[in-house]
Design a protein around this motif. Structure first.
Motif, short mmCIF file in Angstrom:
data_model
loop_
_atom_site.label_atom_id
_atom_site.label_comp_id
_atom_site.label_asym_id
_atom_site.label_seq_id
_atom_site.Cartn_x
_atom_site.Cartn_y
_atom_site.Cartn_z
N THR A 153 0.86 -1.18 0.00
CA THR A 153 0.00 0.00 0.00
C THR A 153 0.90 1.23 0.00
O THR A 153 1.57 1.53 0.98
CB THR A 153 -0.93 0.01 1.22
OG1 THR A 153 -1.74 -1.17 1.19
CG2 THR A 153 -1.83 1.24 1.22
N PHE A 154 0.93 1.93 -1.12
CA PHE A 154 1.84 3.05 -1.33
C PHE A 154 1.07 4.36 -1.41
O PHE A 154 -0.13 4.38 -1.68
CB PHE A 154 2.65 2.85 -2.61
CG PHE A 154 3.38 1.53 -2.66
CD1 PHE A 154 4.57 1.35 -1.97
CD2 PHE A 154 2.87 0.47 -3.40
CE1 PHE A 154 5.24 0.14 -2.01
CE2 PHE A 154 3.54 -0.75 -3.45
CZ PHE A 154 4.72 -0.92 -2.75
N GLN A 155 1.78 5.45 -1.19
CA GLN A 155 1.20 6.79 -1.32
C GLN A 155 2.13 7.67 -2.15
O GLN A 155 3.33 7.73 -1.90
CB GLN A 155 0.98 7.43 0.04
CG GLN A 155 0.30 8.79 -0.04
CD GLN A 155 -0.05 9.36 1.33
OE1 GLN A 155 -0.96 10.16 1.45
NE2 GLN A 155 0.69 8.97 2.36
N PHE A 156 1.55 8.31 -3.16
CA PHE A 156 2.30 9.18 -4.06
C PHE A 156 1.87 10.62 -3.88
O PHE A 156 0.71 10.91 -3.60
CB PHE A 156 2.07 8.79 -5.52
CG PHE A 156 2.61 7.43 -5.88
CD1 PHE A 156 3.88 7.28 -6.41
CD2 PHE A 156 1.84 6.29 -5.70
CE1 PHE A 156 4.38 6.05 -6.75
CE2 PHE A 156 2.32 5.04 -6.03
CZ PHE A 156 3.60 4.91 -6.56
N HIS A 157 2.81 11.52 -4.09
CA HIS A 157 2.48 12.94 -4.23
C HIS A 157 2.23 13.27 -5.70
O HIS A 157 1.32 14.03 -6.02
CB HIS A 157 3.61 13.80 -3.69
CG HIS A 157 3.40 15.27 -3.92
ND1 HIS A 157 2.48 16.01 -3.21
CD2 HIS A 157 3.97 16.13 -4.82
CE1 HIS A 157 2.50 17.27 -3.64
NE2 HIS A 157 3.39 17.37 -4.62
N TYR A 158 3.03 12.67 -6.58
CA TYR A 158 2.97 12.99 -8.00
C TYR A 158 2.08 12.01 -8.76
O TYR A 158 2.33 10.80 -8.78
CB TYR A 158 4.37 12.98 -8.62
CG TYR A 158 5.28 14.03 -8.02
CD1 TYR A 158 5.10 15.38 -8.32
CD2 TYR A 158 6.30 13.68 -7.15
CE1 TYR A 158 5.93 16.35 -7.77
CE2 TYR A 158 7.13 14.65 -6.59
CZ TYR A 158 6.93 15.98 -6.91
OH TYR A 158 7.73 16.94 -6.35
N PHE A 159 1.03 12.55 -9.40
CA PHE A 159 0.16 11.72 -10.22
C PHE A 159 0.96 11.02 -11.31
O PHE A 159 0.71 9.86 -11.64
CB PHE A 159 -0.93 12.58 -10.87
CG PHE A 159 -2.24 12.58 -10.12
CD1 PHE A 159 -3.08 11.49 -10.14
CD2 PHE A 159 -2.63 13.70 -9.40
CE1 PHE A 159 -4.29 11.48 -9.46
CE2 PHE A 159 -3.84 13.72 -8.72
CZ PHE A 159 -4.67 12.61 -8.74
N ALA A 160 1.93 11.72 -11.89
CA ALA A 160 2.69 11.15 -13.00
C ALA A 160 3.44 9.90 -12.58
O ALA A 160 3.47 8.91 -13.32
CB ALA A 160 3.66 12.20 -13.56
N MET A 161 4.06 9.91 -11.40
CA MET A 161 4.79 8.73 -10.95
C MET A 161 3.82 7.60 -10.60
O MET A 161 4.10 6.43 -10.84
CB MET A 161 5.67 9.08 -9.75
CG MET A 161 6.52 7.92 -9.24
SD MET A 161 7.49 7.13 -10.55
CE MET A 161 8.66 8.43 -10.93
N ARG A 162 2.70 7.96 -10.03
CA ARG A 162 1.67 6.94 -9.75
C ARG A 162 1.23 6.27 -11.05
O ARG A 162 1.12 5.04 -11.13
CB ARG A 162 0.49 7.61 -9.06
CG ARG A 162 -0.67 6.66 -8.73
CD ARG A 162 -1.85 7.50 -8.33
NE ARG A 162 -2.95 6.75 -7.76
CZ ARG A 162 -4.23 6.95 -8.11
NH1 ARG A 162 -4.52 7.83 -9.06
NH2 ARG A 162 -5.18 6.26 -7.54
N LYS A 163 0.96 7.06 -12.08
CA LYS A 163 0.55 6.50 -13.37
C LYS A 163 1.63 5.59 -13.95
O LYS A 163 1.33 4.56 -14.54
CB LYS A 163 0.23 7.63 -14.36
CG LYS A 163 -1.05 8.36 -14.07
CD LYS A 163 -1.30 9.43 -15.13
CE LYS A 163 -2.62 10.14 -14.91
NZ LYS A 163 -2.89 11.14 -15.97
N MET A 164 2.87 5.99 -13.78
CA MET A 164 3.97 5.19 -14.31
C MET A 164 4.00 3.82 -13.65
O MET A 164 4.13 2.79 -14.32
CB MET A 164 5.30 5.91 -14.11
CG MET A 164 6.48 5.19 -14.72
SD MET A 164 7.98 6.20 -14.64
CE MET A 164 9.16 5.06 -15.33
#
Length: 274
Positions: A153-164
Motif C-alpha cells: 500500500t503506497f502513497q504518491f504525491h505525483y500523479f505522473a509517478m503513480r501512473k507510471m
C-alpha cells in the motif's frame, strides 16, 4: 575554551540550515530545486517494495471511488463484479505463490481508494493473494482501503509517478464505470497502446451499455480523429467471468509477464518507455 564555551561561540553556525546533513534537511528536500530527487524517491521506494514481494506483473483495475456495495441502481452490481473479478483473477492468474522468492504475476493493482478499487482489492484478499494500492495525496483527506496488502500500500504525491507505476508492470487493464479520474487513466493507457509506447496488453471495459452511453466512440471515427482499427485496442465485458475470458482472448497468459523489449541504441525507433 571549554566544550560548553565552544558550543556557545558557534551556536549560530550549528543552528544554520546550511549545516544540516542534506538527507536530514526537510526544508531542502521539499524545495523546488529538489523536485526531481523527490520524483526519483517516489519511484524507487515503490519499486523496492514491489521487488521485495516478487511482483513481476499486475492486472490493473480502474473504476469510480463513488461506487459502493450497497449503492443504488447498478452500483452494487459493479462493486460485486469487481470483487468477483479480483478474486478469480488472483486465483487463476499467478498472484498466489507458495514458494518464497517465486515471481508473482497478474497481481491486482488499483488506485488504493474506496469503491471499485476497494472491491478489486477485497476480492484478491478473499483469494488469499496480495494486492497493490497505489494511493495519491489529494486536497481532501484520502485513506487507503482496508483490503490492499499493507506492505504493498503506497502513497504518491505525483500523479505522473503513480501512473507510471500503474502502467509499467501491467499485463492488462480492466476499466469499470467511473468519472473524470477513470477516463483520464483509461485514455492514458489507450494512448500508450495506440502510439506503440506500451506493449500490446488487453484492455477491457466493464458494462458496455455504460461506456457506450458516456463515450460515442464512433464519432471519433466519423470525424477522422482515430482509425476504425483503433477500436480493436479494447473489448467489452458485462460480468467477471466475461472480463477474464476477454483478457485471455486478448493474449493474457496466466502466470507470465508480458515481455517488455530491452532498449538498444540500434533499435531506438522501437523504443518502449514502460
Amino acid at each position: 575554551m571549554t566544550p560548553e564555551e565552544q558550543e556557545r561561540a558557534n551556536a549560530a553556525q550549528l543552528a544554520s540550515p546550511s549545516y544540516r546533513i542534506a538527507a536530514m534537511d526537510q526544508d531542502f528536500l521539499l524545495s523546488d530545486q529538489m523536485r526531481g530527487v523527490r520524483f526519483l524517491l517516489e519511484y524507487e521506494k515503490t519499486e523496492s517494495g514491489l521487488r521485495a514481494w516478487g511482483v513481476r506483473s499486475t492486472l490493473v483495475v480502474f473504476g469510480s471511488a463513488r461506487v459502493g456495495a450497497d449503492g443504488a441502481g447498478r452500483h452494487s452490481y459493479w462493486y460485486e463484479e469487481a470483487r468477483k473479478f479480483g478474486k478469480l483473477a488472483s486465483e487463476r492468474g499467478g498472484a498466489i505463490r507458495g514458494e518464497v522468492g517465486q515471481p508473482r504475476d497478474n497481481v491486482i493493482a488499483t488506485g488504493g481508494g474506496p469503491g471499485i478499487m476497494q472491491a478489486a482489492n477485497q476480492g484478491a484478499f478473499e483469494a488469499g493473494a496480495p494486492s497493490i494500492g497505489f494511493n495519491v495525496t489529494l486536497p481532501h483527506e484520502q485513506f487507503p482501503n482496508p483490503w490492499s496488502t499493507p506492505e504493498l500500500t503506497f502513497q504518491f504525491h505525483y500523479f505522473a509517478m503513480r501512473k507510471m507505476h500503474l502502467a509499467m508492470r501491467a499485463n492488462a487493464l480492466v476499466v469499470f464505470p467511473g468519472g473524470f479520474g477513470t477516463l483520464d487513466e483509461l485514455f492514458e493507457i489507450l494512448t500508450l497502446r495506440q502510439t506503440g509506447k506500451a506493449p500490446a496488453i488487453p484492455i477491457v471495459l466493464f458494462d458496455e451499455a455504460y461506456w457506450r452511453s458516456v463515450l460515442h466512440f464512433e464519432a471519433l471515427i466519423e470525424h477522422g480523429m482515430v482509425k476504425a482499427s483503433d477500436m480493436e485496442l479494447f473489448a467489452f465485458a458485462d460480468d467477471a467471468e466475461g472480463v477474464w475470458a476477454a483478457l485471455l482472448a486478448g493474449g493474457l497468459k496466466p502466470g507470465e509477464s508480458i515481455e517488455k523489449p530491452a532498449l538498444s541504441h540500434t533499435k531506438l525507433a522501437a523504443k518502449r518507455d514502460l
